[in-house]
Write a protein that holds these residues in place. Structure first.
Motif, PDB file in Angstrom:
ATOM      1  N   LEU A   2       0.942  -1.173   0.069  1.00 39.69           N
ATOM      2  CA  LEU A   2      -0.039  -0.015  -0.097  1.00 39.69           C
ATOM      3  C   LEU A   2       0.779   1.296  -0.089  1.00 39.69           C
ATOM      4  O   LEU A   2       1.817   1.371   0.903  1.00 39.69           O
ATOM      5  CB  LEU A   2      -0.893   0.075   1.347  1.00 39.69           C
ATOM      6  N   LEU A   3       0.551   2.092  -0.948  1.00 37.29           N
ATOM      7  CA  LEU A   3       1.377   3.517  -1.090  1.00 37.29           C
ATOM      8  C   LEU A   3       0.257   4.524  -0.236  1.00 37.29           C
ATOM      9  O   LEU A   3      -0.761   4.759  -0.794  1.00 37.29           O
ATOM     10  CB  LEU A   3       1.652   3.992  -2.460  1.00 37.29           C
ATOM     11  N   LEU A   4       0.811   4.937   0.632  1.00 39.20           N
ATOM     12  CA  LEU A   4       0.150   6.236   1.485  1.00 39.20           C
ATOM     13  C   LEU A   4       0.714   7.391   1.346  1.00 39.20           C
ATOM     14  O   LEU A   4       2.049   7.666   1.844  1.00 39.20           O
ATOM     15  CB  LEU A   4      -0.232   5.709   2.915  1.00 39.20           C
ATOM     16  N   ASN A   5      -0.007   8.658   1.046  1.00 39.84           N
ATOM     17  CA  ASN A   5       0.588   9.938   0.983  1.00 39.84           C
ATOM     18  C   ASN A   5       0.147  10.559   2.497  1.00 39.84           C
ATOM     19  O   ASN A   5      -0.567   9.971   3.289  1.00 39.84           O
ATOM     20  CB  ASN A   5       0.072  10.664  -0.105  1.00 39.84           C
ATOM     21  N   ASP A   8      -3.646  10.968   3.086  1.00 40.56           N
ATOM     22  CA  ASP A   8      -4.081   9.372   3.604  1.00 40.56           C
ATOM     23  C   ASP A   8      -3.780   9.252   5.135  1.00 40.56           C
ATOM     24  O   ASP A   8      -4.950   8.792   5.772  1.00 40.56           O
ATOM     25  CB  ASP A   8      -3.748   8.192   2.973  1.00 40.56           C
ATOM     26  N   LYS A 347      -5.862   0.775   5.617  1.00 37.29           N
ATOM     27  CA  LYS A 347      -6.441  -0.480   4.925  1.00 37.29           C
ATOM     28  C   LYS A 347      -8.046  -0.803   5.216  1.00 37.29           C
ATOM     29  O   LYS A 347      -8.701  -0.938   4.396  1.00 37.29           O
ATOM     30  CB  LYS A 347      -5.870  -1.863   5.566  1.00 37.29           C
ATOM     31  N   LEU A 351      -8.019   3.190   1.902  1.00 34.63           N
ATOM     32  CA  LEU A 351      -7.268   4.516   1.248  1.00 34.63           C
ATOM     33  C   LEU A 351      -5.979   3.971   0.684  1.00 34.63           C
ATOM     34  O   LEU A 351      -5.609   2.737   1.007  1.00 34.63           O
ATOM     35  CB  LEU A 351      -6.772   5.241   2.675  1.00 34.63           C
ATOM     36  N   GLY A 352      -5.319   4.899  -0.006  1.00 35.11           N
ATOM     37  CA  GLY A 352      -4.134   4.652  -0.705  1.00 35.11           C
ATOM     38  C   GLY A 352      -4.157   3.763  -1.899  1.00 35.11           C
ATOM     39  O   GLY A 352      -5.294   3.745  -2.470  1.00 35.11           O
ATOM     40  N   ARG A 353      -2.924   3.693  -2.545  1.00 39.43           N
ATOM     41  CA  ARG A 353      -2.930   3.058  -3.784  1.00 39.43           C
ATOM     42  C   ARG A 353      -2.061   1.775  -3.549  1.00 39.43           C
ATOM     43  O   ARG A 353      -0.895   1.840  -3.000  1.00 39.43           O
ATOM     44  CB  ARG A 353      -2.239   3.894  -4.782  1.00 39.43           C
ATOM     45  N   GLU A 354      -2.717   0.478  -4.097  1.00 38.48           N
ATOM     46  CA  GLU A 354      -1.885  -0.489  -4.184  1.00 38.48           C
ATOM     47  C   GLU A 354      -1.035  -0.952  -5.372  1.00 38.48           C
ATOM     48  O   GLU A 354      -1.233  -0.600  -6.333  1.00 38.48           O
ATOM     49  CB  GLU A 354      -3.128  -1.861  -4.067  1.00 38.48           C
ATOM     50  N   ILE A 355       0.221  -1.321  -5.165  1.00 37.42           N
ATOM     51  CA  ILE A 355       0.890  -1.985  -6.209  1.00 37.42           C
ATOM     52  C   ILE A 355       1.173  -3.318  -5.811  1.00 37.42           C
ATOM     53  O   ILE A 355       1.321  -3.714  -4.880  1.00 37.42           O
ATOM     54  CB  ILE A 355       2.331  -1.058  -6.129  1.00 37.42           C
TER      55      ILE A 355
END
Length: 366
Positions: A2-5, A8, A347, A351-355
């Motif tokens: 998970l990428l969180l800024n 987030d 999670k 939120l965030g972006r999954e890679i």
């Protein structure tokens, strides 16, 4: 993974969550269920003799489930602004910064999240000062003297409010517009009377808690101005010699353990710096002029949080004592604890972006 800024992180991380996570991590350290190391900086001269490249890391993990490393990439330098000498930093260009936290699952070594550290950084530092005030400030403390008006000065008020019933804030920073903006925001946000003052001296008058929250490169807490019974905390800058002499009891939240089998390498230093020094006679001044980072403040009057909780030592014993609190060199433990909570909450909220984690794995054994 998970990428969180920072947006987030800010949407799920409260001061209550932060302080709770840190107190739990500090207990795990005392139980030897968790481990961390002091911050380590690598410094390399740049083409500009007034600037240094610095790579900084701190890391730690716990049997409770997570490991984390926090990484910073900065160009650092000092400058004078409106009579104050401050340390500045940037990544790529002024106003941009690179700080990242990598969170790992200790059960299978899986990378779980990569997040910006900015918002979390402000919260964890403010939380430490709140924990210090909770355990050692006067019970009736209600007036905060604030030196600084940036992000740290804001999170400090959040944590102080959880530790004590705060009714008034007196704030000074060199830029009048900044301290007035801070006073307006704190008053509206928390309903606390907040007064911008014109000189640092006025911050101390009637203050039960004095907080230094600046980027000052020189002493920021002035001991001769402290009133009887004050509690002091200082991040960025440092207390002057008069302050060190006036401290009756100093609370240190913890010490990083020595490496396994190497007790002689146990340090109380807040950070350890390694530096490239191609010409030591060139006049290049590394961070803090190349000196060792400070260890325990007022070490002969110091009590560890573990000693306080177990009753081995007492903290404040009267309302007349001047107290001080500091984190110690256990930054690494902060990031697995708080980032782990952020990951779980983010999670749950999607939120965030999954890679794909597969992108980070390989079939070649190192």
């Amino acid at each position: 993974m998970l990428l969180l800024n920072n947006t987030d992180v800010a949407s799920v991380l409260t001061m209550e969550v932060t302080m709770g996570a840190l107190e739990q991590a500090y207990r795990e350290l005392t139980e030897k269920r968790a481990v961390c190391r002091p911050r380590i900086d690598i410094q390399i001269p740049t083409n500009d003799p007034a600037k240094i490249y610095q790579w900084g890391t701190m890391e730690g993990g716990s049997m409770s489930g997570y490991f984390a490393i926090r990484m910073k990439s900065d160009v650092i330098y000092e400058q004078e602004y409106e009579g104050a000498r401050t340390q500045e930093k940037y990544c790529v260009e002024p106003g941009r910064f690179c700080g990242l936290i990598l969170l790992i699952n200790i059960q299978n070594a899986e990378p779980l999240a990569l997040m910006n550290d900015g918002y979390l950084q402000h919260m964890r530092v403010g939380a430490d000062s709140g924990i210090g005030a909770k355990y050692i400030a006067r019970e009736d403390a209600e007036v905060v003297g604030m030196l600084g008006s940036g992000g740290m000065a804001r999170t400090h008020i959040e944590s102080f409010r959880l530790a004590r019933s705060i009714k008034r804030i007196q704030v000074y920073s060199p830029t009048k517009a900044h301290r007035e903006e801070y006073a307006k925001e704190m008053g509206e946000r928390f309903g606390i009377e907040t007064i911008p003052v014109d000189t640092p001296r006025e911050v101390y008058k009637g203050a039960h808690i004095v907080a230094g929250c600046t980027d000052s490169a020189v002493p920021i807490i002035i001991g001769k101005w402290l009133e009887e019974g004050s509690h002091v905390t200082c991040i960025g800058g440092k207390p002057d010699q008069d302050t060190l002499q006036r401290i009756d009891v100093s609370l240190r939240l913890g010490n990083a353990p020595a490496p396994w089998g190497l007790p002689e390498m146990g340090l109380s230093d807040e950070y350890v710096t390694y530096a490239a020094t191609p010409d030591e006679n060139a006049g290049l001044q590394m961070k803090r002029a190349g000196k060792r980072a400070h260890g325990a403040i007022a070490e002969d009057r110091c009590v560890l949080l573990e000693e306080l909780l177990t009753g081995k030592k007492k903290g404040r014993t009267s309302d007349q004592q001047v107290s001080y609190s500091e984190r110690g060199n256990i930054q690494g433990a902060q990031f697995f604890a708080v980032a782990g909570k952020v990951y779980e909450l983010a999670k749950a909220k999607g939120l965030g972006r999954e890679i794909p984690t597969e992108w980070l794995l390989q079939d070649i054994r190192d």
